[in-house]
Structure formats: structure tokens, C-alpha cells
Write a protein that holds these residues in place. Structure first.
Motif, PDB file in Angstrom:
ATOM      1  N   LEU A 134      24.722  44.306  -2.124  1.00  0.00           N
ATOM      2  CA  LEU A 134      24.718  44.071  -3.557  1.00  0.00           C
ATOM      3  C   LEU A 134      24.904  45.477  -4.613  1.00  0.00           C
ATOM      4  O   LEU A 134      24.329  46.481  -4.063  1.00  0.00           O
ATOM      5  CB  LEU A 134      23.388  43.487  -4.118  1.00  0.00           C
ATOM      6  CG  LEU A 134      22.833  42.264  -3.473  1.00  0.00           C
ATOM      7  CD1 LEU A 134      21.606  42.011  -4.167  1.00  0.00           C
ATOM      8  CD2 LEU A 134      23.802  41.020  -3.556  1.00  0.00           C
ATOM      9  N   LEU A 135      25.893  45.507  -5.658  1.00  0.00           N
ATOM     10  CA  LEU A 135      26.007  46.424  -6.524  1.00  0.00           C
ATOM     11  C   LEU A 135      24.633  46.584  -7.099  1.00  0.00           C
ATOM     12  O   LEU A 135      23.972  45.479  -7.263  1.00  0.00           O
ATOM     13  CB  LEU A 135      27.010  46.248  -7.350  1.00  0.00           C
ATOM     14  CG  LEU A 135      28.479  45.663  -6.671  1.00  0.00           C
ATOM     15  CD1 LEU A 135      29.569  45.559  -7.845  1.00  0.00           C
ATOM     16  CD2 LEU A 135      28.746  47.148  -5.956  1.00  0.00           C
ATOM     17  N   ALA A 136      24.457  47.681  -7.721  1.00  0.00           N
ATOM     18  CA  ALA A 136      23.263  48.198  -8.358  1.00  0.00           C
ATOM     19  C   ALA A 136      23.380  47.556  -9.773  1.00  0.00           C
ATOM     20  O   ALA A 136      22.267  47.377 -10.657  1.00  0.00           O
ATOM     21  CB  ALA A 136      22.810  49.640  -8.658  1.00  0.00           C
ATOM     22  N   THR A 137      24.668  47.074 -10.123  1.00  0.00           N
ATOM     23  CA  THR A 137      24.875  46.427 -11.329  1.00  0.00           C
ATOM     24  C   THR A 137      24.778  45.116 -11.548  1.00  0.00           C
ATOM     25  O   THR A 137      24.993  44.556 -12.544  1.00  0.00           O
ATOM     26  CB  THR A 137      26.063  46.965 -11.906  1.00  0.00           C
ATOM     27  OG1 THR A 137      27.363  46.687 -11.191  1.00  0.00           O
ATOM     28  CG2 THR A 137      26.089  48.705 -12.392  1.00  0.00           C
ATOM     29  N   GLY A 154      21.628  39.924 -11.349  1.00  0.00           N
ATOM     30  CA  GLY A 154      20.524  39.461 -10.387  1.00  0.00           C
ATOM     31  C   GLY A 154      19.482  40.595 -10.482  1.00  0.00           C
ATOM     32  O   GLY A 154      18.282  40.219 -10.734  1.00  0.00           O
ATOM     33  N   ALA A 155      19.787  41.837  -9.938  1.00  0.00           N
ATOM     34  CA  ALA A 155      18.861  42.730  -9.721  1.00  0.00           C
ATOM     35  C   ALA A 155      18.377  43.496 -10.934  1.00  0.00           C
ATOM     36  O   ALA A 155      17.415  44.090 -11.108  1.00  0.00           O
ATOM     37  CB  ALA A 155      19.666  43.806  -8.874  1.00  0.00           C
ATOM     38  N   THR A 156      19.078  43.477 -12.054  1.00  0.00           N
ATOM     39  CA  THR A 156      18.891  44.305 -13.222  1.00  0.00           C
ATOM     40  C   THR A 156      18.216  43.380 -14.394  1.00  0.00           C
ATOM     41  O   THR A 156      17.634  44.140 -15.137  1.00  0.00           O
ATOM     42  CB  THR A 156      20.198  44.853 -14.080  1.00  0.00           C
ATOM     43  OG1 THR A 156      21.179  44.037 -14.358  1.00  0.00           O
ATOM     44  CG2 THR A 156      20.600  46.276 -12.907  1.00  0.00           C
ATOM     45  N   ARG A 157      18.415  42.138 -14.292  1.00  0.00           N
ATOM     46  CA  ARG A 157      17.956  41.358 -15.081  1.00  0.00           C
ATOM     47  C   ARG A 157      17.198  39.984 -14.654  1.00  0.00           C
ATOM     48  O   ARG A 157      17.021  39.006 -15.516  1.00  0.00           O
ATOM     49  CB  ARG A 157      19.007  40.900 -16.205  1.00  0.00           C
ATOM     50  CG  ARG A 157      19.366  42.233 -17.304  1.00  0.00           C
ATOM     51  CD  ARG A 157      20.498  41.549 -18.057  1.00  0.00           C
ATOM     52  NE  ARG A 157      20.957  42.696 -18.872  1.00  0.00           N
ATOM     53  CZ  ARG A 157      22.089  42.893 -19.516  1.00  0.00           C
ATOM     54  NH1 ARG A 157      22.877  41.884 -19.388  1.00  0.00           N
ATOM     55  NH2 ARG A 157      22.522  43.565 -20.333  1.00  0.00           N
ATOM     56  N   GLY A 158      17.076  39.892 -13.235  1.00  0.00           N
ATOM     57  CA  GLY A 158      16.731  38.581 -13.014  1.00  0.00           C
ATOM     58  C   GLY A 158      17.403  37.398 -13.444  1.00  0.00           C
ATOM     59  O   GLY A 158      17.056  36.332 -13.237  1.00  0.00           O
ATOM     60  N   ASP A 159      18.777  37.664 -13.576  1.00  0.00           N
ATOM     61  CA  ASP A 159      19.494  36.821 -14.153  1.00  0.00           C
ATOM     62  C   ASP A 159      20.411  35.719 -13.203  1.00  0.00           C
ATOM     63  O   ASP A 159      21.526  36.355 -12.887  1.00  0.00           O
ATOM     64  CB  ASP A 159      20.626  37.321 -15.266  1.00  0.00           C
ATOM     65  CG  ASP A 159      21.191  36.455 -16.452  1.00  0.00           C
ATOM     66  OD1 ASP A 159      20.857  35.095 -16.302  1.00  0.00           O
ATOM     67  OD2 ASP A 159      21.724  36.758 -17.265  1.00  0.00           O
ATOM     68  N   ARG A 205      24.404  36.293 -11.839  1.00  0.00           N
ATOM     69  CA  ARG A 205      25.281  36.452 -12.850  1.00  0.00           C
ATOM     70  C   ARG A 205      26.492  37.330 -12.500  1.00  0.00           C
ATOM     71  O   ARG A 205      27.217  37.320 -13.187  1.00  0.00           O
ATOM     72  CB  ARG A 205      24.943  36.684 -14.187  1.00  0.00           C
ATOM     73  CG  ARG A 205      25.912  36.130 -15.583  1.00  0.00           C
ATOM     74  CD  ARG A 205      25.316  36.058 -16.628  1.00  0.00           C
ATOM     75  NE  ARG A 205      24.237  35.228 -17.048  1.00  0.00           N
ATOM     76  CZ  ARG A 205      24.208  34.048 -17.250  1.00  0.00           C
ATOM     77  NH1 ARG A 205      25.413  33.339 -17.317  1.00  0.00           N
ATOM     78  NH2 ARG A 205      23.045  33.391 -17.370  1.00  0.00           N
ATOM     79  N   THR A 230      14.745  29.894 -11.891  1.00  0.00           N
ATOM     80  CA  THR A 230      15.431  31.099 -11.986  1.00  0.00           C
ATOM     81  C   THR A 230      15.124  32.245 -11.112  1.00  0.00           C
ATOM     82  O   THR A 230      13.870  32.149 -10.537  1.00  0.00           O
ATOM     83  CB  THR A 230      15.509  31.687 -13.581  1.00  0.00           C
ATOM     84  OG1 THR A 230      14.261  32.605 -13.658  1.00  0.00           O
ATOM     85  CG2 THR A 230      15.406  30.426 -14.594  1.00  0.00           C
ATOM     86  N   LEU A 231      15.777  33.343 -11.067  1.00  0.00           N
ATOM     87  CA  LEU A 231      15.265  34.731 -10.236  1.00  0.00           C
ATOM     88  C   LEU A 231      14.301  35.305 -11.042  1.00  0.00           C
ATOM     89  O   LEU A 231      13.617  36.282 -10.398  1.00  0.00           O
ATOM     90  CB  LEU A 231      16.710  35.461 -10.227  1.00  0.00           C
ATOM     91  CG  LEU A 231      17.879  34.955  -9.238  1.00  0.00           C
ATOM     92  CD1 LEU A 231      18.905  35.864  -9.001  1.00  0.00           C
ATOM     93  CD2 LEU A 231      17.072  34.616  -7.625  1.00  0.00           C
ATOM     94  N   SER A 232      14.031  34.985 -12.144  1.00  0.00           N
ATOM     95  CA  SER A 232      12.985  35.723 -13.017  1.00  0.00           C
ATOM     96  C   SER A 232      11.762  35.331 -12.816  1.00  0.00           C
ATOM     97  O   SER A 232      11.146  34.567 -13.366  1.00  0.00           O
ATOM     98  CB  SER A 232      13.302  35.613 -14.717  1.00  0.00           C
ATOM     99  OG  SER A 232      14.483  36.431 -14.860  1.00  0.00           O
TER     100      SER A 232
END
Lengths: 312, 312
Positions: free
Chosen positions: A29-32, A35-40, A113, A168-170
Motif C-alpha cells: 500500500l502507498l503511505a498516502t 485507508g491508511a491516513t484517514r480510515g477512509d 478511497r 468502515t475502516l474507522s
């Protein structure tokens, strides 16, 4: 492209109609990725037994519902099905079960996303072993505490931006609630609304049973009733609860839908948390109070497990 | 290990005391990372101007507070500082600013719970350009809608497992609220509690100003008051609001802390959403109603921007 770890990854990728196998031990996965930066993003967790995913259609449908709630455009169900088939087959080849009793794997579907600015979701299927803890809890049961979820039972209809009813991933709050329970010596949580309604577990649906004897003149008969909280409180529609209700109804159980309060749990003959991987986990204690009687709980659990075993 | 995209990544890694540079255009995260699968982690976003990160200590302290709330053990502040310095220097080398007015970058700190089963966090620093939209909104101002956050204003103290006051990666609801606002033609959101208190924006702190003339016998003087919602409602402590309050106090402003209701916003001479990257965004309309007067808003915004420019 094969993984030494017992995790198989398959990315949905237009260039690979059956999905693109990827090495789970390497970064994928990209660090950007949002999913990883916002649980989106959204997910589903399913159980495959002997290579067959249970309730696949119900999970794909719920994934679609979650996507719609989050304004996410995700690949068609056929693409998910193809990637799932690839992942499950690969896992069976790489990590064959040691016995038919252990021939279970977790199949997780994830759609984020995507990377910031890319405007296309990142979607993958993860196939991994079933954890030992969940298997033990199916047998031994669990102790549960009641925790305030902070929302009243009307908020879901009033405030769709809260994403209640979407998976959601959050999940940070769900994980924090479980850690809070573990610190108190409990295994799991049942969330309550601020107005005192029984909602759901952080990763499960609440079920309770009442057994009573009725005599309508034609002789005494036993009435078994299975009850779950109503959905309009903003809880996640449980695919396992739905499937079990259908099977139980066919077997003569009566069905009921909340509103439920904590006292209803304490008064029940048995309470379970039901979910796709752990299945029916009998609740032994709630906030330290014993639920039902061990003998009846055991009998009802066995009966419902047998019904659930027939679910496709 | 350098990136063609204007994003620089530096992972915190014990083997690299100054941080490990990584290519942002290549996958860097495991698909099993709990940041990606459960939004289970924390973050901070900071602005670096001319290579200097503003309010660095306040952000590191808040990151530490979020980590504690989530039971996450993260690296010491020195390691973050070293990785930040590496990332900012690398970005300045690779992507020098075209003018001193554009010499701004976003420095994001992320710490996730790490890959499933690994029991060690994944921590990185991301350095990227400031978006054009935020810069425009600093100048032009924004239109805002009020949305129910679903929580009452007492819940944070009652229910620590809800992680209110921690800056977690589980931001799906904040993103959904912003999408909801955009669909209504608005730019941003101010959340209200179910009991009608003003809380915060999805990614910002609410500020309002009142200007009045007082005559205490020694002649008329102008009193300028800057007000923000009180923290015990479970909002995030704003590092920018905190720094601005300190600067404003030194410049003779009076300070106030809510409880605030929507009418207080409508009655204010000016309202802003303040955050670390966009800085002070003047609020032109709330739910379609004009706030204050354009001339006074402009004057107060200029004055506060000048004060904020002195913040380290």
C-alpha cells in the motif's frame, strides 16, 4: 509472488480479471492511501469452510451498501468473487488445513478511497487463518461489559454523515472499547445508546433467547424465541444474525426485534454475540452477572450451532 | 530512494537514527497494517514555513497525548524531530519553492498500531506541498453548515473509549461530514453536540470575535474578545487556537472559553475555523446566514493573521 506467511493477498486490478496475487510480507500500500491516513474505506470479514465462503452474497451486498453510504465507487461483485476464488484457492494450495475440523479461513474484503489525489479505490482480498482465541470463545463463552456508545438511538436517521450502519475502516473506537474490556478482565463489549438501548458488540451482533412453556388447550408446548436489537438504532445489519434467523424460523423458533434494554439481557435464558468468524459466542456474564443457566445455555447453543451449520 | 512525486516520506526506524527515506510513489505499508485495516493509529499535520515547522513542540505533545489515549507506545520525540528534519530538508532539496511566498509545506506525522500480530507501531513523516484550496480559503473565506456530531457534550468524560480529544486515523466520519457539506454547496462544517453546543470543525477549531466599545470613565476604549469552545466537550485541543490565544492576549485581546451555542456564532463580529495548514479561514456564512460585517471581518482577520505570523 507467493507469501511465506499464512496470509494470501489478492488485489482487484483491471489488468488481472482473476485478481492480482501479491506478497503479504512485502509492502503493498502507498503511505498516502486514504485507508491508511484517514480510515477512509470499508470492509467485510467472512468465513470460508472447506473452501466455500459462507453468506458470500450477503457480505457482497453489505459491502455495496457501505460503499454507497461512503460515496465510494467500488468494482462489481463479479470482480470481488473472482478475486475471492483466487485467494481462497491459493491459500488452500499454500497452506492446506491439517484436518477437516481446521479447514476454516478468514476472507477479508477491503476497499479504501485510494491514494490521495488518485480518485480510484484500492481494493483487496485477504485470506488468513482463523485465530485460536475465537475458536476457544465459541466453546467456552465470553464475559462481557456494557459500554456507552455515546449516540442516542435516533441519531442514525438524523445524521447520515455519522456513517452508522456502514462497516468502515474507522474502527479505532471499536478497538479501544475492546481494550477497555480486556483491562477490566472481560472479553468483549455490548454497546448501549445514551438512552439505554442495547445496540451491538464492537465486532458482533447481540442475540438473546427465551424459552417458555405454553399451554393453549391442546397440551403444553415449548416456545423458543430468538431476539435481536432493531436496526433503526444505527447498528450494523448482521449477516450471521440474518442467516441464523432464517434457519431458526424454519425450525420453529419465534423471532423478535428489540428495542432491548440491559434488563432484557439479564432476564434472558441465553445471550450470544454472533459474528461471521467467531460465530455464536455464548455470553456467560454481563458486568459480572451470570446470564441464564449453564445447562440451558449449552443446549440452546448446540441447537443454534446445528442450525447455523446449514447456512450457505 | 528518491521520489518523483512532490511527496517525501521518512520512516522512523531504529536502524536509521535520522529516519529512513522512502519512495512515496512505491508501496511502503503492509496490507495487514492496522492503520489501513482499522484506522487504528494517530496523526498530526503541521505547517513548515521556510523550512521551520511551526508549533512543533505542541504537535509532538499532542501526538504523545493521542498515543496515550490509544495505548500506543510510539518513539521518543527526538526520533520524530530527527525524521522531520530529514524530511523537510529532503523536500527543500528535491522540490525547492518557486518563491518565498510559496515556501510552505505540510508535515504530517503518522503512527499506526503496526501490522497485525507484530506489536510494534508503524511511524512515518510525510512532507508534501500545501494545497491550493486551503490557500484560497484563507483569503476568500468559507461557507459553513452546522451538523449534529451525535454526541452530547458530557460524553468525553463519561466514555474515554470513544477516544474524543485524540487525533486518530479513524477520520471517515469527518470526511463524510465534509462531503455532505460540499453536496450542499458549502465548504466546511461546524459540529454541534446533541445538546446544542458548538464543538469544532472536522479538521479545525472554531473561533469567534466580539468587538465592543466600553467607557469606564477614563474615556472610550475598544475591547476585542476572542472566544473558543471549552475543551471538556470532547473536542480536540487546537494547537493553532492555543498559539493564537497566547499571541492575542499579549496584544491586549480578552480571551473566552465557551459553552457556545449556534446563536453565539450568528451574533459574533467574526467567526473563523483555525487549523495548522489552512490557518485562519474566515467564515462568511453559516447555514446561509451572513456572519458579521465584511469590513470588520477583514480587519480582524488581518490583525489576527499578523499576530499568528509571529507564532513559532
Amino acid at each position: 509472488m507467493t507469501s511465506p506467511a499464512p496470509v494470501v493477498l489478492v488485489f482487484l486490478d483491471p489488468a488481472f480479471p482473476a485478481g492480482r496475487l501479491a506478497d503479504a510480507s512485502q509492502p503493498q500500500l502507498l503511505a498516502t492511501d486514504q485507508g491508511a491516513t484517514r480510515g477512509d474505506g470499508i470492509f467485510e470479514s467472512m468465513l470460508a469452510v472447506g473452501g466455500d465462503v459462507r453468506k458470500l452474497q450477503a457480505h457482497l451486498d453489505r459491502l455495496g451498501g457501505s460503499a454507497e453510504t461512503l460515496d465510494l465507487v467500488i468494482p462489481a461483485q463479479e470482480q470481488w468473487r473472482a478475486a475471492i476464488a483466487t485467494g481462497v484457492a491459493q491459500h488452500r494450495t499454500q497452506h492446506p488445513a491439517r484436518s477437516s475440523a481446521e479447514d476454516e479461513v478468514v476472507v477479508k474484503l477491503v476497499a479504501t478511497r485510494g491514494p490521495e489525489g488518485a480518485d480510484s479505490p484500492t481494493c483487496w482480498v485477504q485470506v488468513s487463518p482463523v485465530g485460536a482465541l475465537g475458536r476457544r470463545q465459541r466453546e467456552a463463552g465470553i464475559d462481557v461489559i456494557l459500554l456507552d456508545r455515546g449516540y442516542d438511538s435516533d441519531v442514525a436517521e438524523r445524521a447520515p454523515w455519522l456513517l452508522l450502519g456502514a462497516k468502515t475502516l474507522s474502527y479505532a473506537v471499536n478497538m479501544a472499547a475492546l481494550r477497555h474490556a480486556h483491562k477490566q478482565g472481560a472479553d468483549d463489549v455490548i454497546f448501549l445508546s445514551t438512552d439505554g438501548r442495547v445496540l451491538e458488540g464492537p465486532t458482533s451482533t447481540v442475540l438473546l433467547a427465551h424459552v417458555e412453556t405454553a399451554d393453549d388447550g391442546a397440551g403444553a408446548r415449548t416456545i423458543r424465541r430468538l431476539i435481536t436489537p432493531q436496526l433503526d438504532t444505527g447498528i450494523l445489519p448482521g449477516t450471521s444474525q440474518g442467516a441464523l434467523f432464517t434457519a431458526a424460523k424454519a425450525a420453529g423458533w419465534e423471532l423478535g426485534y428489540g428495542p432491548l434494554e440491559p434488563q432484557d439481557l439479564l432476564d434472558a435464558d441465553a445471550v450470544w454475540l454472533i459474528s461471521s468468524i467467531r460465530l455464536l459466542a455464548p455470553v456467560n456474564h454481563i458486568d459480572g452477572k451470570e446470564i441464564g443457566t449453564p445447562a440451558l445455555q449449552k443446549q440452546l447453543t448446540a441447537e443454534l450451532n446445528a442450525l447455523y451449520a446449514g447456512v450457505q
